[in-house]
Design an enzyme around this catalytic site. Structure first.
Site, short mmCIF file in Angstrom:
data_model
loop_
_atom_site.label_atom_id
_atom_site.label_comp_id
_atom_site.label_asym_id
_atom_site.label_seq_id
_atom_site.Cartn_x
_atom_site.Cartn_y
_atom_site.Cartn_z
CE LYS A 36 -0.40 -0.36 5.01
NZ LYS A 36 -1.14 -1.00 6.10
CE1 TYR A 259 12.90 30.99 6.90
CE2 TYR A 259 13.27 28.65 6.47
CZ TYR A 259 13.01 29.93 6.01
OH TYR A 259 12.87 30.16 4.67
C1 LIG Z 1 -0.39 -1.95 6.81
C2 LIG Z 1 -1.02 -3.24 7.10
C3 LIG Z 1 -0.25 -4.40 7.19
C4 LIG Z 1 1.26 -4.38 7.17
O1 LIG Z 1 1.73 -3.90 8.41
P1 LIG Z 1 3.29 -3.73 8.70
O2 LIG Z 1 3.34 -3.29 10.11
O3 LIG Z 1 3.78 -2.67 7.74
O4 LIG Z 1 3.94 -5.04 8.45
C5 LIG Z 1 -0.91 -5.62 7.33
N1 LIG Z 1 -2.25 -5.66 7.42
C6 LIG Z 1 -3.03 -4.56 7.36
C7 LIG Z 1 -4.50 -4.68 7.50
C8 LIG Z 1 -2.44 -3.30 7.23
O5 LIG Z 1 -3.20 -2.20 7.21
#
Ligand SMILES: *Cc1c(COP(=O)(O)O)cnc(C)c1O
Length: 370
Positions: A36, A259
Protein backbone atom coordinates in the site's frame (compact mmCIF):
# COMPACT_ATOMS: atom_id res chain seq x y z
CA UNK A 1 27.86 19.54 -7.68
CA UNK A 2 26.12 17.80 -10.57
CA UNK A 3 22.60 18.31 -9.40
CA UNK A 4 20.62 19.60 -6.43
CA UNK A 5 18.54 16.45 -6.13
CA UNK A 6 19.00 13.99 -3.31
CA UNK A 7 19.81 10.43 -4.26
CA UNK A 8 17.47 7.63 -3.18
CA UNK A 9 18.94 4.20 -3.79
CA UNK A 10 16.53 1.26 -3.65
CA UNK A 11 18.20 -2.11 -3.18
CA UNK A 12 15.84 -4.62 -4.73
CA UNK A 13 18.09 -7.57 -3.88
CA UNK A 14 17.66 -6.60 -0.22
CA UNK A 15 13.89 -6.25 -0.69
CA UNK A 16 13.71 -9.75 -2.18
CA UNK A 17 15.98 -11.15 0.56
CA UNK A 18 13.75 -9.59 3.23
CA UNK A 19 10.67 -11.19 1.67
CA UNK A 20 12.43 -14.57 1.62
CA UNK A 21 13.47 -14.21 5.26
CA UNK A 22 9.87 -13.43 6.26
CA UNK A 23 8.55 -16.27 4.08
CA UNK A 24 10.83 -18.68 5.97
CA UNK A 25 9.63 -17.24 9.29
CA UNK A 26 6.04 -17.75 8.21
CA UNK A 27 6.79 -21.47 8.03
CA UNK A 28 3.87 -23.31 6.51
CA UNK A 29 1.87 -20.11 6.03
CA UNK A 30 2.00 -18.23 2.74
CA UNK A 31 3.82 -14.89 2.90
CA UNK A 32 2.13 -11.98 1.12
CA UNK A 33 3.56 -8.48 0.66
CA UNK A 34 1.79 -5.30 1.74
CA UNK A 35 2.52 -2.70 -0.93
CA UNK A 36 0.00 0.00 0.00
CA UNK A 37 0.97 3.68 -0.25
CA UNK A 38 2.97 3.03 -3.42
CA UNK A 39 4.93 0.24 -1.75
CA UNK A 40 5.59 2.34 1.37
CA UNK A 41 6.95 5.13 -0.81
CA UNK A 42 9.39 3.04 -2.84
CA UNK A 43 7.18 2.82 -5.94
CA UNK A 44 4.90 -0.06 -6.92
CA UNK A 45 6.69 -0.30 -10.26
CA UNK A 46 9.97 -1.02 -8.45
CA UNK A 47 8.78 -3.18 -5.57
CA UNK A 48 6.09 -5.44 -7.03
CA UNK A 49 8.13 -7.02 -9.84
CA UNK A 50 11.01 -7.77 -7.45
CA UNK A 51 8.69 -9.32 -4.86
CA UNK A 52 6.83 -11.35 -7.50
CA UNK A 53 10.14 -12.60 -8.89
CA UNK A 54 11.17 -13.64 -5.36
CA UNK A 55 8.05 -15.82 -5.21
CA UNK A 56 5.40 -13.60 -3.62
CA UNK A 57 1.92 -14.56 -4.86
CA UNK A 58 -0.36 -12.27 -2.83
CA UNK A 59 -0.26 -8.48 -2.47
CA UNK A 60 -2.20 -6.02 -0.36
CA UNK A 61 -2.80 -2.41 -1.41
CA UNK A 62 -5.02 0.22 0.23
CA UNK A 63 -6.80 1.74 -2.79
CA UNK A 64 -8.37 0.35 -5.96
CA UNK A 65 -6.10 2.68 -7.94
CA UNK A 66 -3.04 1.06 -6.38
CA UNK A 67 -4.42 -2.38 -7.19
CA UNK A 68 -4.91 -1.28 -10.81
CA UNK A 69 -1.20 -0.36 -11.02
CA UNK A 70 0.03 -3.41 -9.07
CA UNK A 71 -1.81 -5.72 -11.47
CA UNK A 72 0.48 -4.61 -14.33
CA UNK A 73 3.53 -5.90 -12.42
CA UNK A 74 2.02 -9.07 -10.97
CA UNK A 75 -0.24 -10.56 -13.65
CA UNK A 76 -0.93 -13.79 -11.78
CA UNK A 77 -0.98 -12.71 -8.12
CA UNK A 78 -3.93 -12.32 -5.76
CA UNK A 79 -4.30 -8.58 -5.09
CA UNK A 80 -6.34 -7.46 -2.07
CA UNK A 81 -7.57 -3.90 -1.54
CA UNK A 82 -7.57 -3.15 2.19
CA UNK A 83 -9.65 0.00 2.51
CA UNK A 84 -13.02 -1.63 1.92
CA UNK A 85 -15.22 -2.22 -1.11
CA UNK A 86 -15.46 0.82 -3.40
CA UNK A 87 -18.62 -0.34 -5.18
CA UNK A 88 -18.37 2.39 -7.82
CA UNK A 89 -15.26 0.68 -9.17
CA UNK A 90 -16.81 -2.77 -9.56
CA UNK A 91 -15.77 -2.98 -13.22
CA UNK A 92 -12.12 -2.46 -12.20
CA UNK A 93 -12.33 -5.19 -9.54
CA UNK A 94 -13.61 -7.50 -12.26
CA UNK A 95 -11.27 -6.49 -15.10
CA UNK A 96 -8.16 -6.39 -12.89
CA UNK A 97 -9.14 -9.32 -10.68
CA UNK A 98 -8.89 -7.22 -7.50
CA UNK A 99 -10.20 -8.61 -4.22
CA UNK A 100 -11.86 -6.18 -1.82
CA UNK A 101 -11.33 -6.56 1.91
CA UNK A 102 -14.91 -6.28 3.16
CA UNK A 103 -15.27 -4.53 6.47
CA UNK A 104 -18.98 -4.01 7.16
CA UNK A 105 -22.36 -5.67 6.69
CA UNK A 106 -23.18 -3.09 3.99
CA UNK A 107 -20.03 -3.97 2.06
CA UNK A 108 -20.70 -7.69 2.36
CA UNK A 109 -24.20 -7.15 0.98
CA UNK A 110 -22.97 -4.91 -1.87
CA UNK A 111 -20.34 -7.51 -2.79
CA UNK A 112 -23.00 -10.20 -2.78
CA UNK A 113 -25.05 -8.09 -5.22
CA UNK A 114 -22.24 -6.93 -7.50
CA UNK A 115 -19.34 -9.34 -7.16
CA UNK A 116 -20.39 -12.02 -9.65
CA UNK A 117 -17.50 -12.96 -11.90
CA UNK A 118 -14.90 -11.48 -9.53
CA UNK A 119 -12.18 -13.20 -7.54
CA UNK A 120 -13.12 -13.90 -3.91
CA UNK A 121 -13.03 -11.09 -1.36
CA UNK A 122 -11.51 -11.09 2.11
CA UNK A 123 -13.55 -10.53 5.23
CA UNK A 124 -11.97 -8.17 7.75
CA UNK A 125 -12.74 -8.81 11.40
CA UNK A 126 -11.84 -6.09 13.88
CA UNK A 127 -10.43 -7.85 16.91
CA UNK A 128 -9.34 -4.79 18.84
CA UNK A 129 -8.55 -1.70 16.76
CA UNK A 130 -12.01 -0.29 16.14
CA UNK A 131 -10.93 0.89 12.73
CA UNK A 132 -12.11 -1.41 9.93
CA UNK A 133 -13.94 -4.71 9.96
CA UNK A 134 -16.84 -6.55 11.52
CA UNK A 135 -16.93 -6.92 15.27
CA UNK A 136 -16.12 -10.50 16.34
CA UNK A 137 -19.73 -11.13 17.41
CA UNK A 138 -20.99 -10.00 13.98
CA UNK A 139 -18.44 -12.24 12.26
CA UNK A 140 -19.56 -15.14 14.46
CA UNK A 141 -23.16 -14.78 13.26
CA UNK A 142 -21.99 -14.74 9.65
CA UNK A 143 -19.74 -17.78 10.08
CA UNK A 144 -22.50 -19.68 11.86
CA UNK A 145 -24.76 -19.03 8.87
CA UNK A 146 -22.17 -21.06 7.00
CA UNK A 147 -22.32 -19.28 3.63
CA UNK A 148 -19.16 -17.20 3.39
CA UNK A 149 -17.94 -18.99 0.27
CA UNK A 150 -21.32 -18.53 -1.39
CA UNK A 151 -21.09 -14.83 -0.67
CA UNK A 152 -17.83 -14.58 -2.54
CA UNK A 153 -15.56 -14.53 0.52
CA UNK A 154 -12.32 -16.49 0.37
CA UNK A 155 -10.17 -15.16 3.24
CA UNK A 156 -10.76 -14.24 6.88
CA UNK A 157 -8.37 -11.64 8.26
CA UNK A 158 -7.70 -9.38 11.20
CA UNK A 159 -4.94 -6.92 12.08
CA UNK A 160 -2.82 -6.39 15.21
CA UNK A 161 -3.04 -3.02 16.93
CA UNK A 162 0.27 -3.31 18.85
CA UNK A 163 2.29 -6.23 17.51
CA UNK A 164 5.53 -4.22 17.76
CA UNK A 165 5.08 -4.12 21.54
CA UNK A 166 5.76 -7.78 22.36
CA UNK A 167 4.25 -7.67 25.86
CA UNK A 168 1.12 -5.63 25.03
CA UNK A 169 -1.77 -7.57 26.63
CA UNK A 170 -4.00 -6.70 23.67
CA UNK A 171 -1.96 -9.04 21.43
CA UNK A 172 -3.09 -12.14 23.30
CA UNK A 173 -6.69 -10.89 23.36
CA UNK A 174 -6.68 -10.37 19.60
CA UNK A 175 -5.11 -13.80 19.03
CA UNK A 176 -7.85 -15.41 21.14
CA UNK A 177 -10.63 -13.62 19.22
CA UNK A 178 -9.35 -14.62 15.77
CA UNK A 179 -8.45 -18.15 16.91
CA UNK A 180 -12.02 -18.65 18.19
CA UNK A 181 -13.46 -17.51 14.87
CA UNK A 182 -11.01 -19.66 12.89
CA UNK A 183 -11.94 -22.71 14.99
CA UNK A 184 -15.64 -22.00 14.50
CA UNK A 185 -15.13 -21.78 10.74
CA UNK A 186 -13.16 -25.03 10.67
CA UNK A 187 -15.89 -26.75 12.66
CA UNK A 188 -18.51 -25.84 10.06
CA UNK A 189 -17.07 -28.22 7.46
CA UNK A 190 -17.70 -27.85 3.74
CA UNK A 191 -16.35 -24.98 1.64
CA UNK A 192 -16.24 -22.64 4.63
CA UNK A 193 -13.86 -24.85 6.58
CA UNK A 194 -11.28 -24.41 3.83
CA UNK A 195 -11.26 -20.59 3.93
CA UNK A 196 -7.76 -19.43 4.89
CA UNK A 197 -7.09 -17.10 7.81
CA UNK A 198 -4.61 -14.21 7.99
CA UNK A 199 -3.29 -12.36 11.04
CA UNK A 200 0.37 -11.35 11.21
CA UNK A 201 1.87 -8.11 9.95
CA UNK A 202 5.67 -7.60 10.11
CA UNK A 203 5.93 -7.47 13.90
CA UNK A 204 3.29 -10.19 14.27
CA UNK A 205 5.70 -12.57 12.54
CA UNK A 206 8.12 -11.97 15.43
CA UNK A 207 5.65 -12.14 18.32
CA UNK A 208 6.61 -15.06 20.55
CA UNK A 209 3.96 -17.75 20.44
CA UNK A 210 1.67 -15.98 17.96
CA UNK A 211 -0.03 -18.25 15.41
CA UNK A 212 0.48 -17.43 11.74
CA UNK A 213 -2.57 -19.29 10.39
CA UNK A 214 -2.48 -19.46 6.57
CA UNK A 215 -1.26 -16.11 5.26
CA UNK A 216 1.09 -13.48 6.71
CA UNK A 217 0.91 -9.84 5.60
CA UNK A 218 4.21 -8.06 6.29
CA UNK A 219 4.86 -4.56 4.94
CA UNK A 220 7.34 -2.44 6.89
CA UNK A 221 9.94 -5.16 7.48
CA UNK A 222 10.15 -5.85 3.73
CA UNK A 223 11.44 -2.31 3.25
CA UNK A 224 14.05 -2.67 5.98
CA UNK A 225 12.05 -1.39 8.96
CA UNK A 226 12.73 -3.07 12.28
CA UNK A 227 9.84 -5.39 13.24
CA UNK A 228 11.29 -5.82 16.77
CA UNK A 229 11.90 -2.28 18.08
CA UNK A 230 14.56 -2.12 20.77
CA UNK A 231 16.19 -5.33 19.56
CA UNK A 232 18.68 -5.80 16.68
CA UNK A 233 16.99 -5.40 13.31
CA UNK A 234 16.85 -8.77 11.51
CA UNK A 235 16.05 -7.11 8.16
CA UNK A 236 18.43 -5.82 5.51
CA UNK A 237 18.33 -2.08 4.77
CA UNK A 238 16.57 -1.44 1.44
CA UNK A 239 16.84 2.29 0.99
CA UNK A 240 19.68 4.72 1.19
CA UNK A 241 19.16 8.47 1.07
CA UNK A 242 21.90 10.97 0.36
CA UNK A 243 21.82 14.70 -0.31
CA UNK A 244 24.53 16.94 -1.73
CA UNK A 245 26.28 19.56 0.36
CA UNK A 246 25.61 22.85 -1.39
CA UNK A 247 27.67 25.12 0.87
CA UNK A 248 30.05 25.03 3.82
CA UNK A 249 30.27 28.13 5.98
CA UNK A 250 32.00 29.35 9.09
CA UNK A 251 29.71 30.62 11.85
CA UNK A 252 31.25 32.73 14.62
CA UNK A 253 30.52 31.77 18.22
CA UNK A 254 27.24 33.21 19.46
CA UNK A 255 25.53 33.48 16.05
CA UNK A 256 22.37 31.60 15.18
CA UNK A 257 21.53 29.23 12.32
CA UNK A 258 18.31 28.79 10.39
CA UNK A 259 14.70 29.92 10.82
CA UNK A 260 13.92 31.43 14.19
CA UNK A 261 17.53 31.04 15.27
CA UNK A 262 16.84 27.78 17.07
CA UNK A 263 20.50 26.79 17.12
CA UNK A 264 23.22 29.05 18.47
CA UNK A 265 26.90 28.35 17.89
CA UNK A 266 28.45 27.65 21.30
CA UNK A 267 31.90 27.97 19.70
CA UNK A 268 33.26 28.98 16.31
CA UNK A 269 31.50 26.43 14.09
CA UNK A 270 31.36 25.08 10.58
CA UNK A 271 27.99 24.45 9.03
CA UNK A 272 27.30 22.29 5.95
CA UNK A 273 24.06 23.15 4.18
CA UNK A 274 22.57 20.19 2.30
CA UNK A 275 19.98 20.13 -0.46
CA UNK A 276 17.09 18.29 1.17
CA UNK A 277 14.20 19.61 3.24
CA UNK A 278 10.68 19.07 4.36
CA UNK A 279 9.44 19.52 0.78
CA UNK A 280 11.31 16.27 0.13
CA UNK A 281 9.40 14.58 2.93
CA UNK A 282 12.20 14.88 5.48
CA UNK A 283 10.11 15.89 8.50
CA UNK A 284 10.38 19.41 9.82
CA UNK A 285 10.00 17.83 13.28
CA UNK A 286 13.57 16.52 12.89
CA UNK A 287 14.87 20.03 13.48
CA UNK A 288 17.30 20.52 16.31
CA UNK A 289 16.08 22.76 19.10
CA UNK A 290 16.90 23.29 22.76
CA UNK A 291 14.33 20.66 23.79
CA UNK A 292 14.91 18.08 21.02
CA UNK A 293 18.19 16.78 19.60
CA UNK A 294 16.65 16.24 16.16
CA UNK A 295 18.15 14.50 13.16
CA UNK A 296 21.66 13.57 12.10
CA UNK A 297 23.52 12.90 8.90
CA UNK A 298 26.70 10.99 8.15
CA UNK A 299 29.33 13.23 6.63
CA UNK A 300 32.81 11.92 5.83
CA UNK A 301 32.07 8.85 7.94
CA UNK A 302 30.97 10.81 11.03
CA UNK A 303 27.58 11.43 12.50
CA UNK A 304 26.86 15.16 12.44
CA UNK A 305 23.84 16.69 14.20
CA UNK A 306 21.36 19.00 12.49
CA UNK A 307 21.84 22.63 13.44
CA UNK A 308 18.47 24.34 13.87
CA UNK A 309 15.26 23.95 11.89
CA UNK A 310 14.73 21.88 8.76
CA UNK A 311 13.86 24.29 5.92
CA UNK A 312 11.70 23.52 2.89
CA UNK A 313 14.65 22.64 0.64
CA UNK A 314 17.67 22.71 2.96
CA UNK A 315 19.05 21.25 6.17
CA UNK A 316 21.99 22.72 8.08
CA UNK A 317 24.48 20.33 9.70
CA UNK A 318 27.00 21.07 12.41
CA UNK A 319 30.24 19.65 10.96
CA UNK A 320 32.57 21.40 13.41
CA UNK A 321 33.81 18.02 14.70
CA UNK A 322 35.14 17.07 11.25
CA UNK A 323 38.73 17.88 10.32
CA UNK A 324 38.99 21.07 8.27
CA UNK A 325 38.77 20.24 4.56
CA UNK A 326 37.25 16.79 5.19
CA UNK A 327 34.32 17.64 2.91
CA UNK A 328 33.60 20.05 0.08
CA UNK A 329 30.47 21.31 -1.63
CA UNK A 330 29.21 18.57 -3.92
CA UNK A 331 30.07 15.80 -1.49
CA UNK A 332 27.12 13.76 -0.31
CA UNK A 333 25.74 13.55 3.22
CA UNK A 334 23.90 10.35 4.14
CA UNK A 335 20.48 10.86 5.75
CA UNK A 336 19.39 7.21 5.74
CA UNK A 337 22.00 4.44 5.56
CA UNK A 338 25.55 3.91 6.82
CA UNK A 339 24.11 2.84 10.17
CA UNK A 340 21.45 5.56 10.37
CA UNK A 341 18.45 3.31 10.09
CA UNK A 342 14.87 4.15 9.30
CA UNK A 343 13.69 3.63 12.84
CA UNK A 344 16.31 5.99 14.26
CA UNK A 345 15.41 8.61 11.66
CA UNK A 346 11.76 8.24 12.64
CA UNK A 347 12.54 8.68 16.33
CA UNK A 348 14.68 11.75 15.65
CA UNK A 349 11.62 13.32 14.02
CA UNK A 350 9.24 12.21 16.78
CA UNK A 351 7.52 9.82 14.37
CA UNK A 352 8.03 6.29 13.00
CA UNK A 353 10.07 4.85 10.17
CA UNK A 354 6.75 4.08 8.45
CA UNK A 355 6.08 7.79 8.05
CA UNK A 356 9.62 8.48 6.88
CA UNK A 357 9.24 5.85 4.13
CA UNK A 358 5.80 6.85 2.93
CA UNK A 359 6.80 10.52 2.68
CA UNK A 360 9.94 9.95 0.61
CA UNK A 361 10.00 12.89 -1.76
CA UNK A 362 9.34 13.15 -5.45
CA UNK A 363 12.46 15.21 -6.19
CA UNK A 364 14.95 12.49 -5.33
CA UNK A 365 16.79 10.82 -8.15
CA UNK A 366 15.82 7.20 -7.69
CA UNK A 367 18.43 4.62 -8.48
CA UNK A 368 17.47 0.96 -8.50
CA UNK A 369 20.05 -1.69 -7.56
CA UNK A 370 19.25 -5.30 -8.34
C1 LIG B 1 -0.39 -1.95 6.81
C2 LIG B 1 -1.02 -3.24 7.10
C3 LIG B 1 -0.25 -4.40 7.19
C4 LIG B 1 1.26 -4.38 7.17
O1 LIG B 1 1.73 -3.90 8.41
P1 LIG B 1 3.29 -3.73 8.70
O2 LIG B 1 3.34 -3.29 10.11
O3 LIG B 1 3.78 -2.67 7.74
O4 LIG B 1 3.94 -5.04 8.45
C5 LIG B 1 -0.91 -5.62 7.33
N1 LIG B 1 -2.25 -5.66 7.42
C6 LIG B 1 -3.03 -4.56 7.36
C7 LIG B 1 -4.50 -4.68 7.50
C8 LIG B 1 -2.44 -3.30 7.23
O5 LIG B 1 -3.20 -2.20 7.21
Amino acid sequence: MDDHAGLLTIDRAALAANWRLLAVRAGGAECAAVVKADAYGLGLEHAVPALAAAGCRSFFVAHVGEGFIARAYAPDAAIYVLNGFAAGRISTYRSHRLRPVLGSAAEIEAWHQLGAGCEPAALHVDTGMNRLGLRPEEARVLIEAGNLAERGIGLLMTHFASAEIADAPENAAQITRISDLAALMRSRGGANAAIPVSLANSSGLFLPGAPFFDLARPGYALYGGNPVPGRPNPMRPVIRLEAPIVQIRAVPAGECVGYNGNWRAARASRIATISCGYADGYPRNAGNSPDHPGGRAIVAGRECPFAGNVSMDLITLDITALPEGAVRPGDMATLIGDGLDLDAVGRSARTTGYEILTNLGRRYRRVIRD
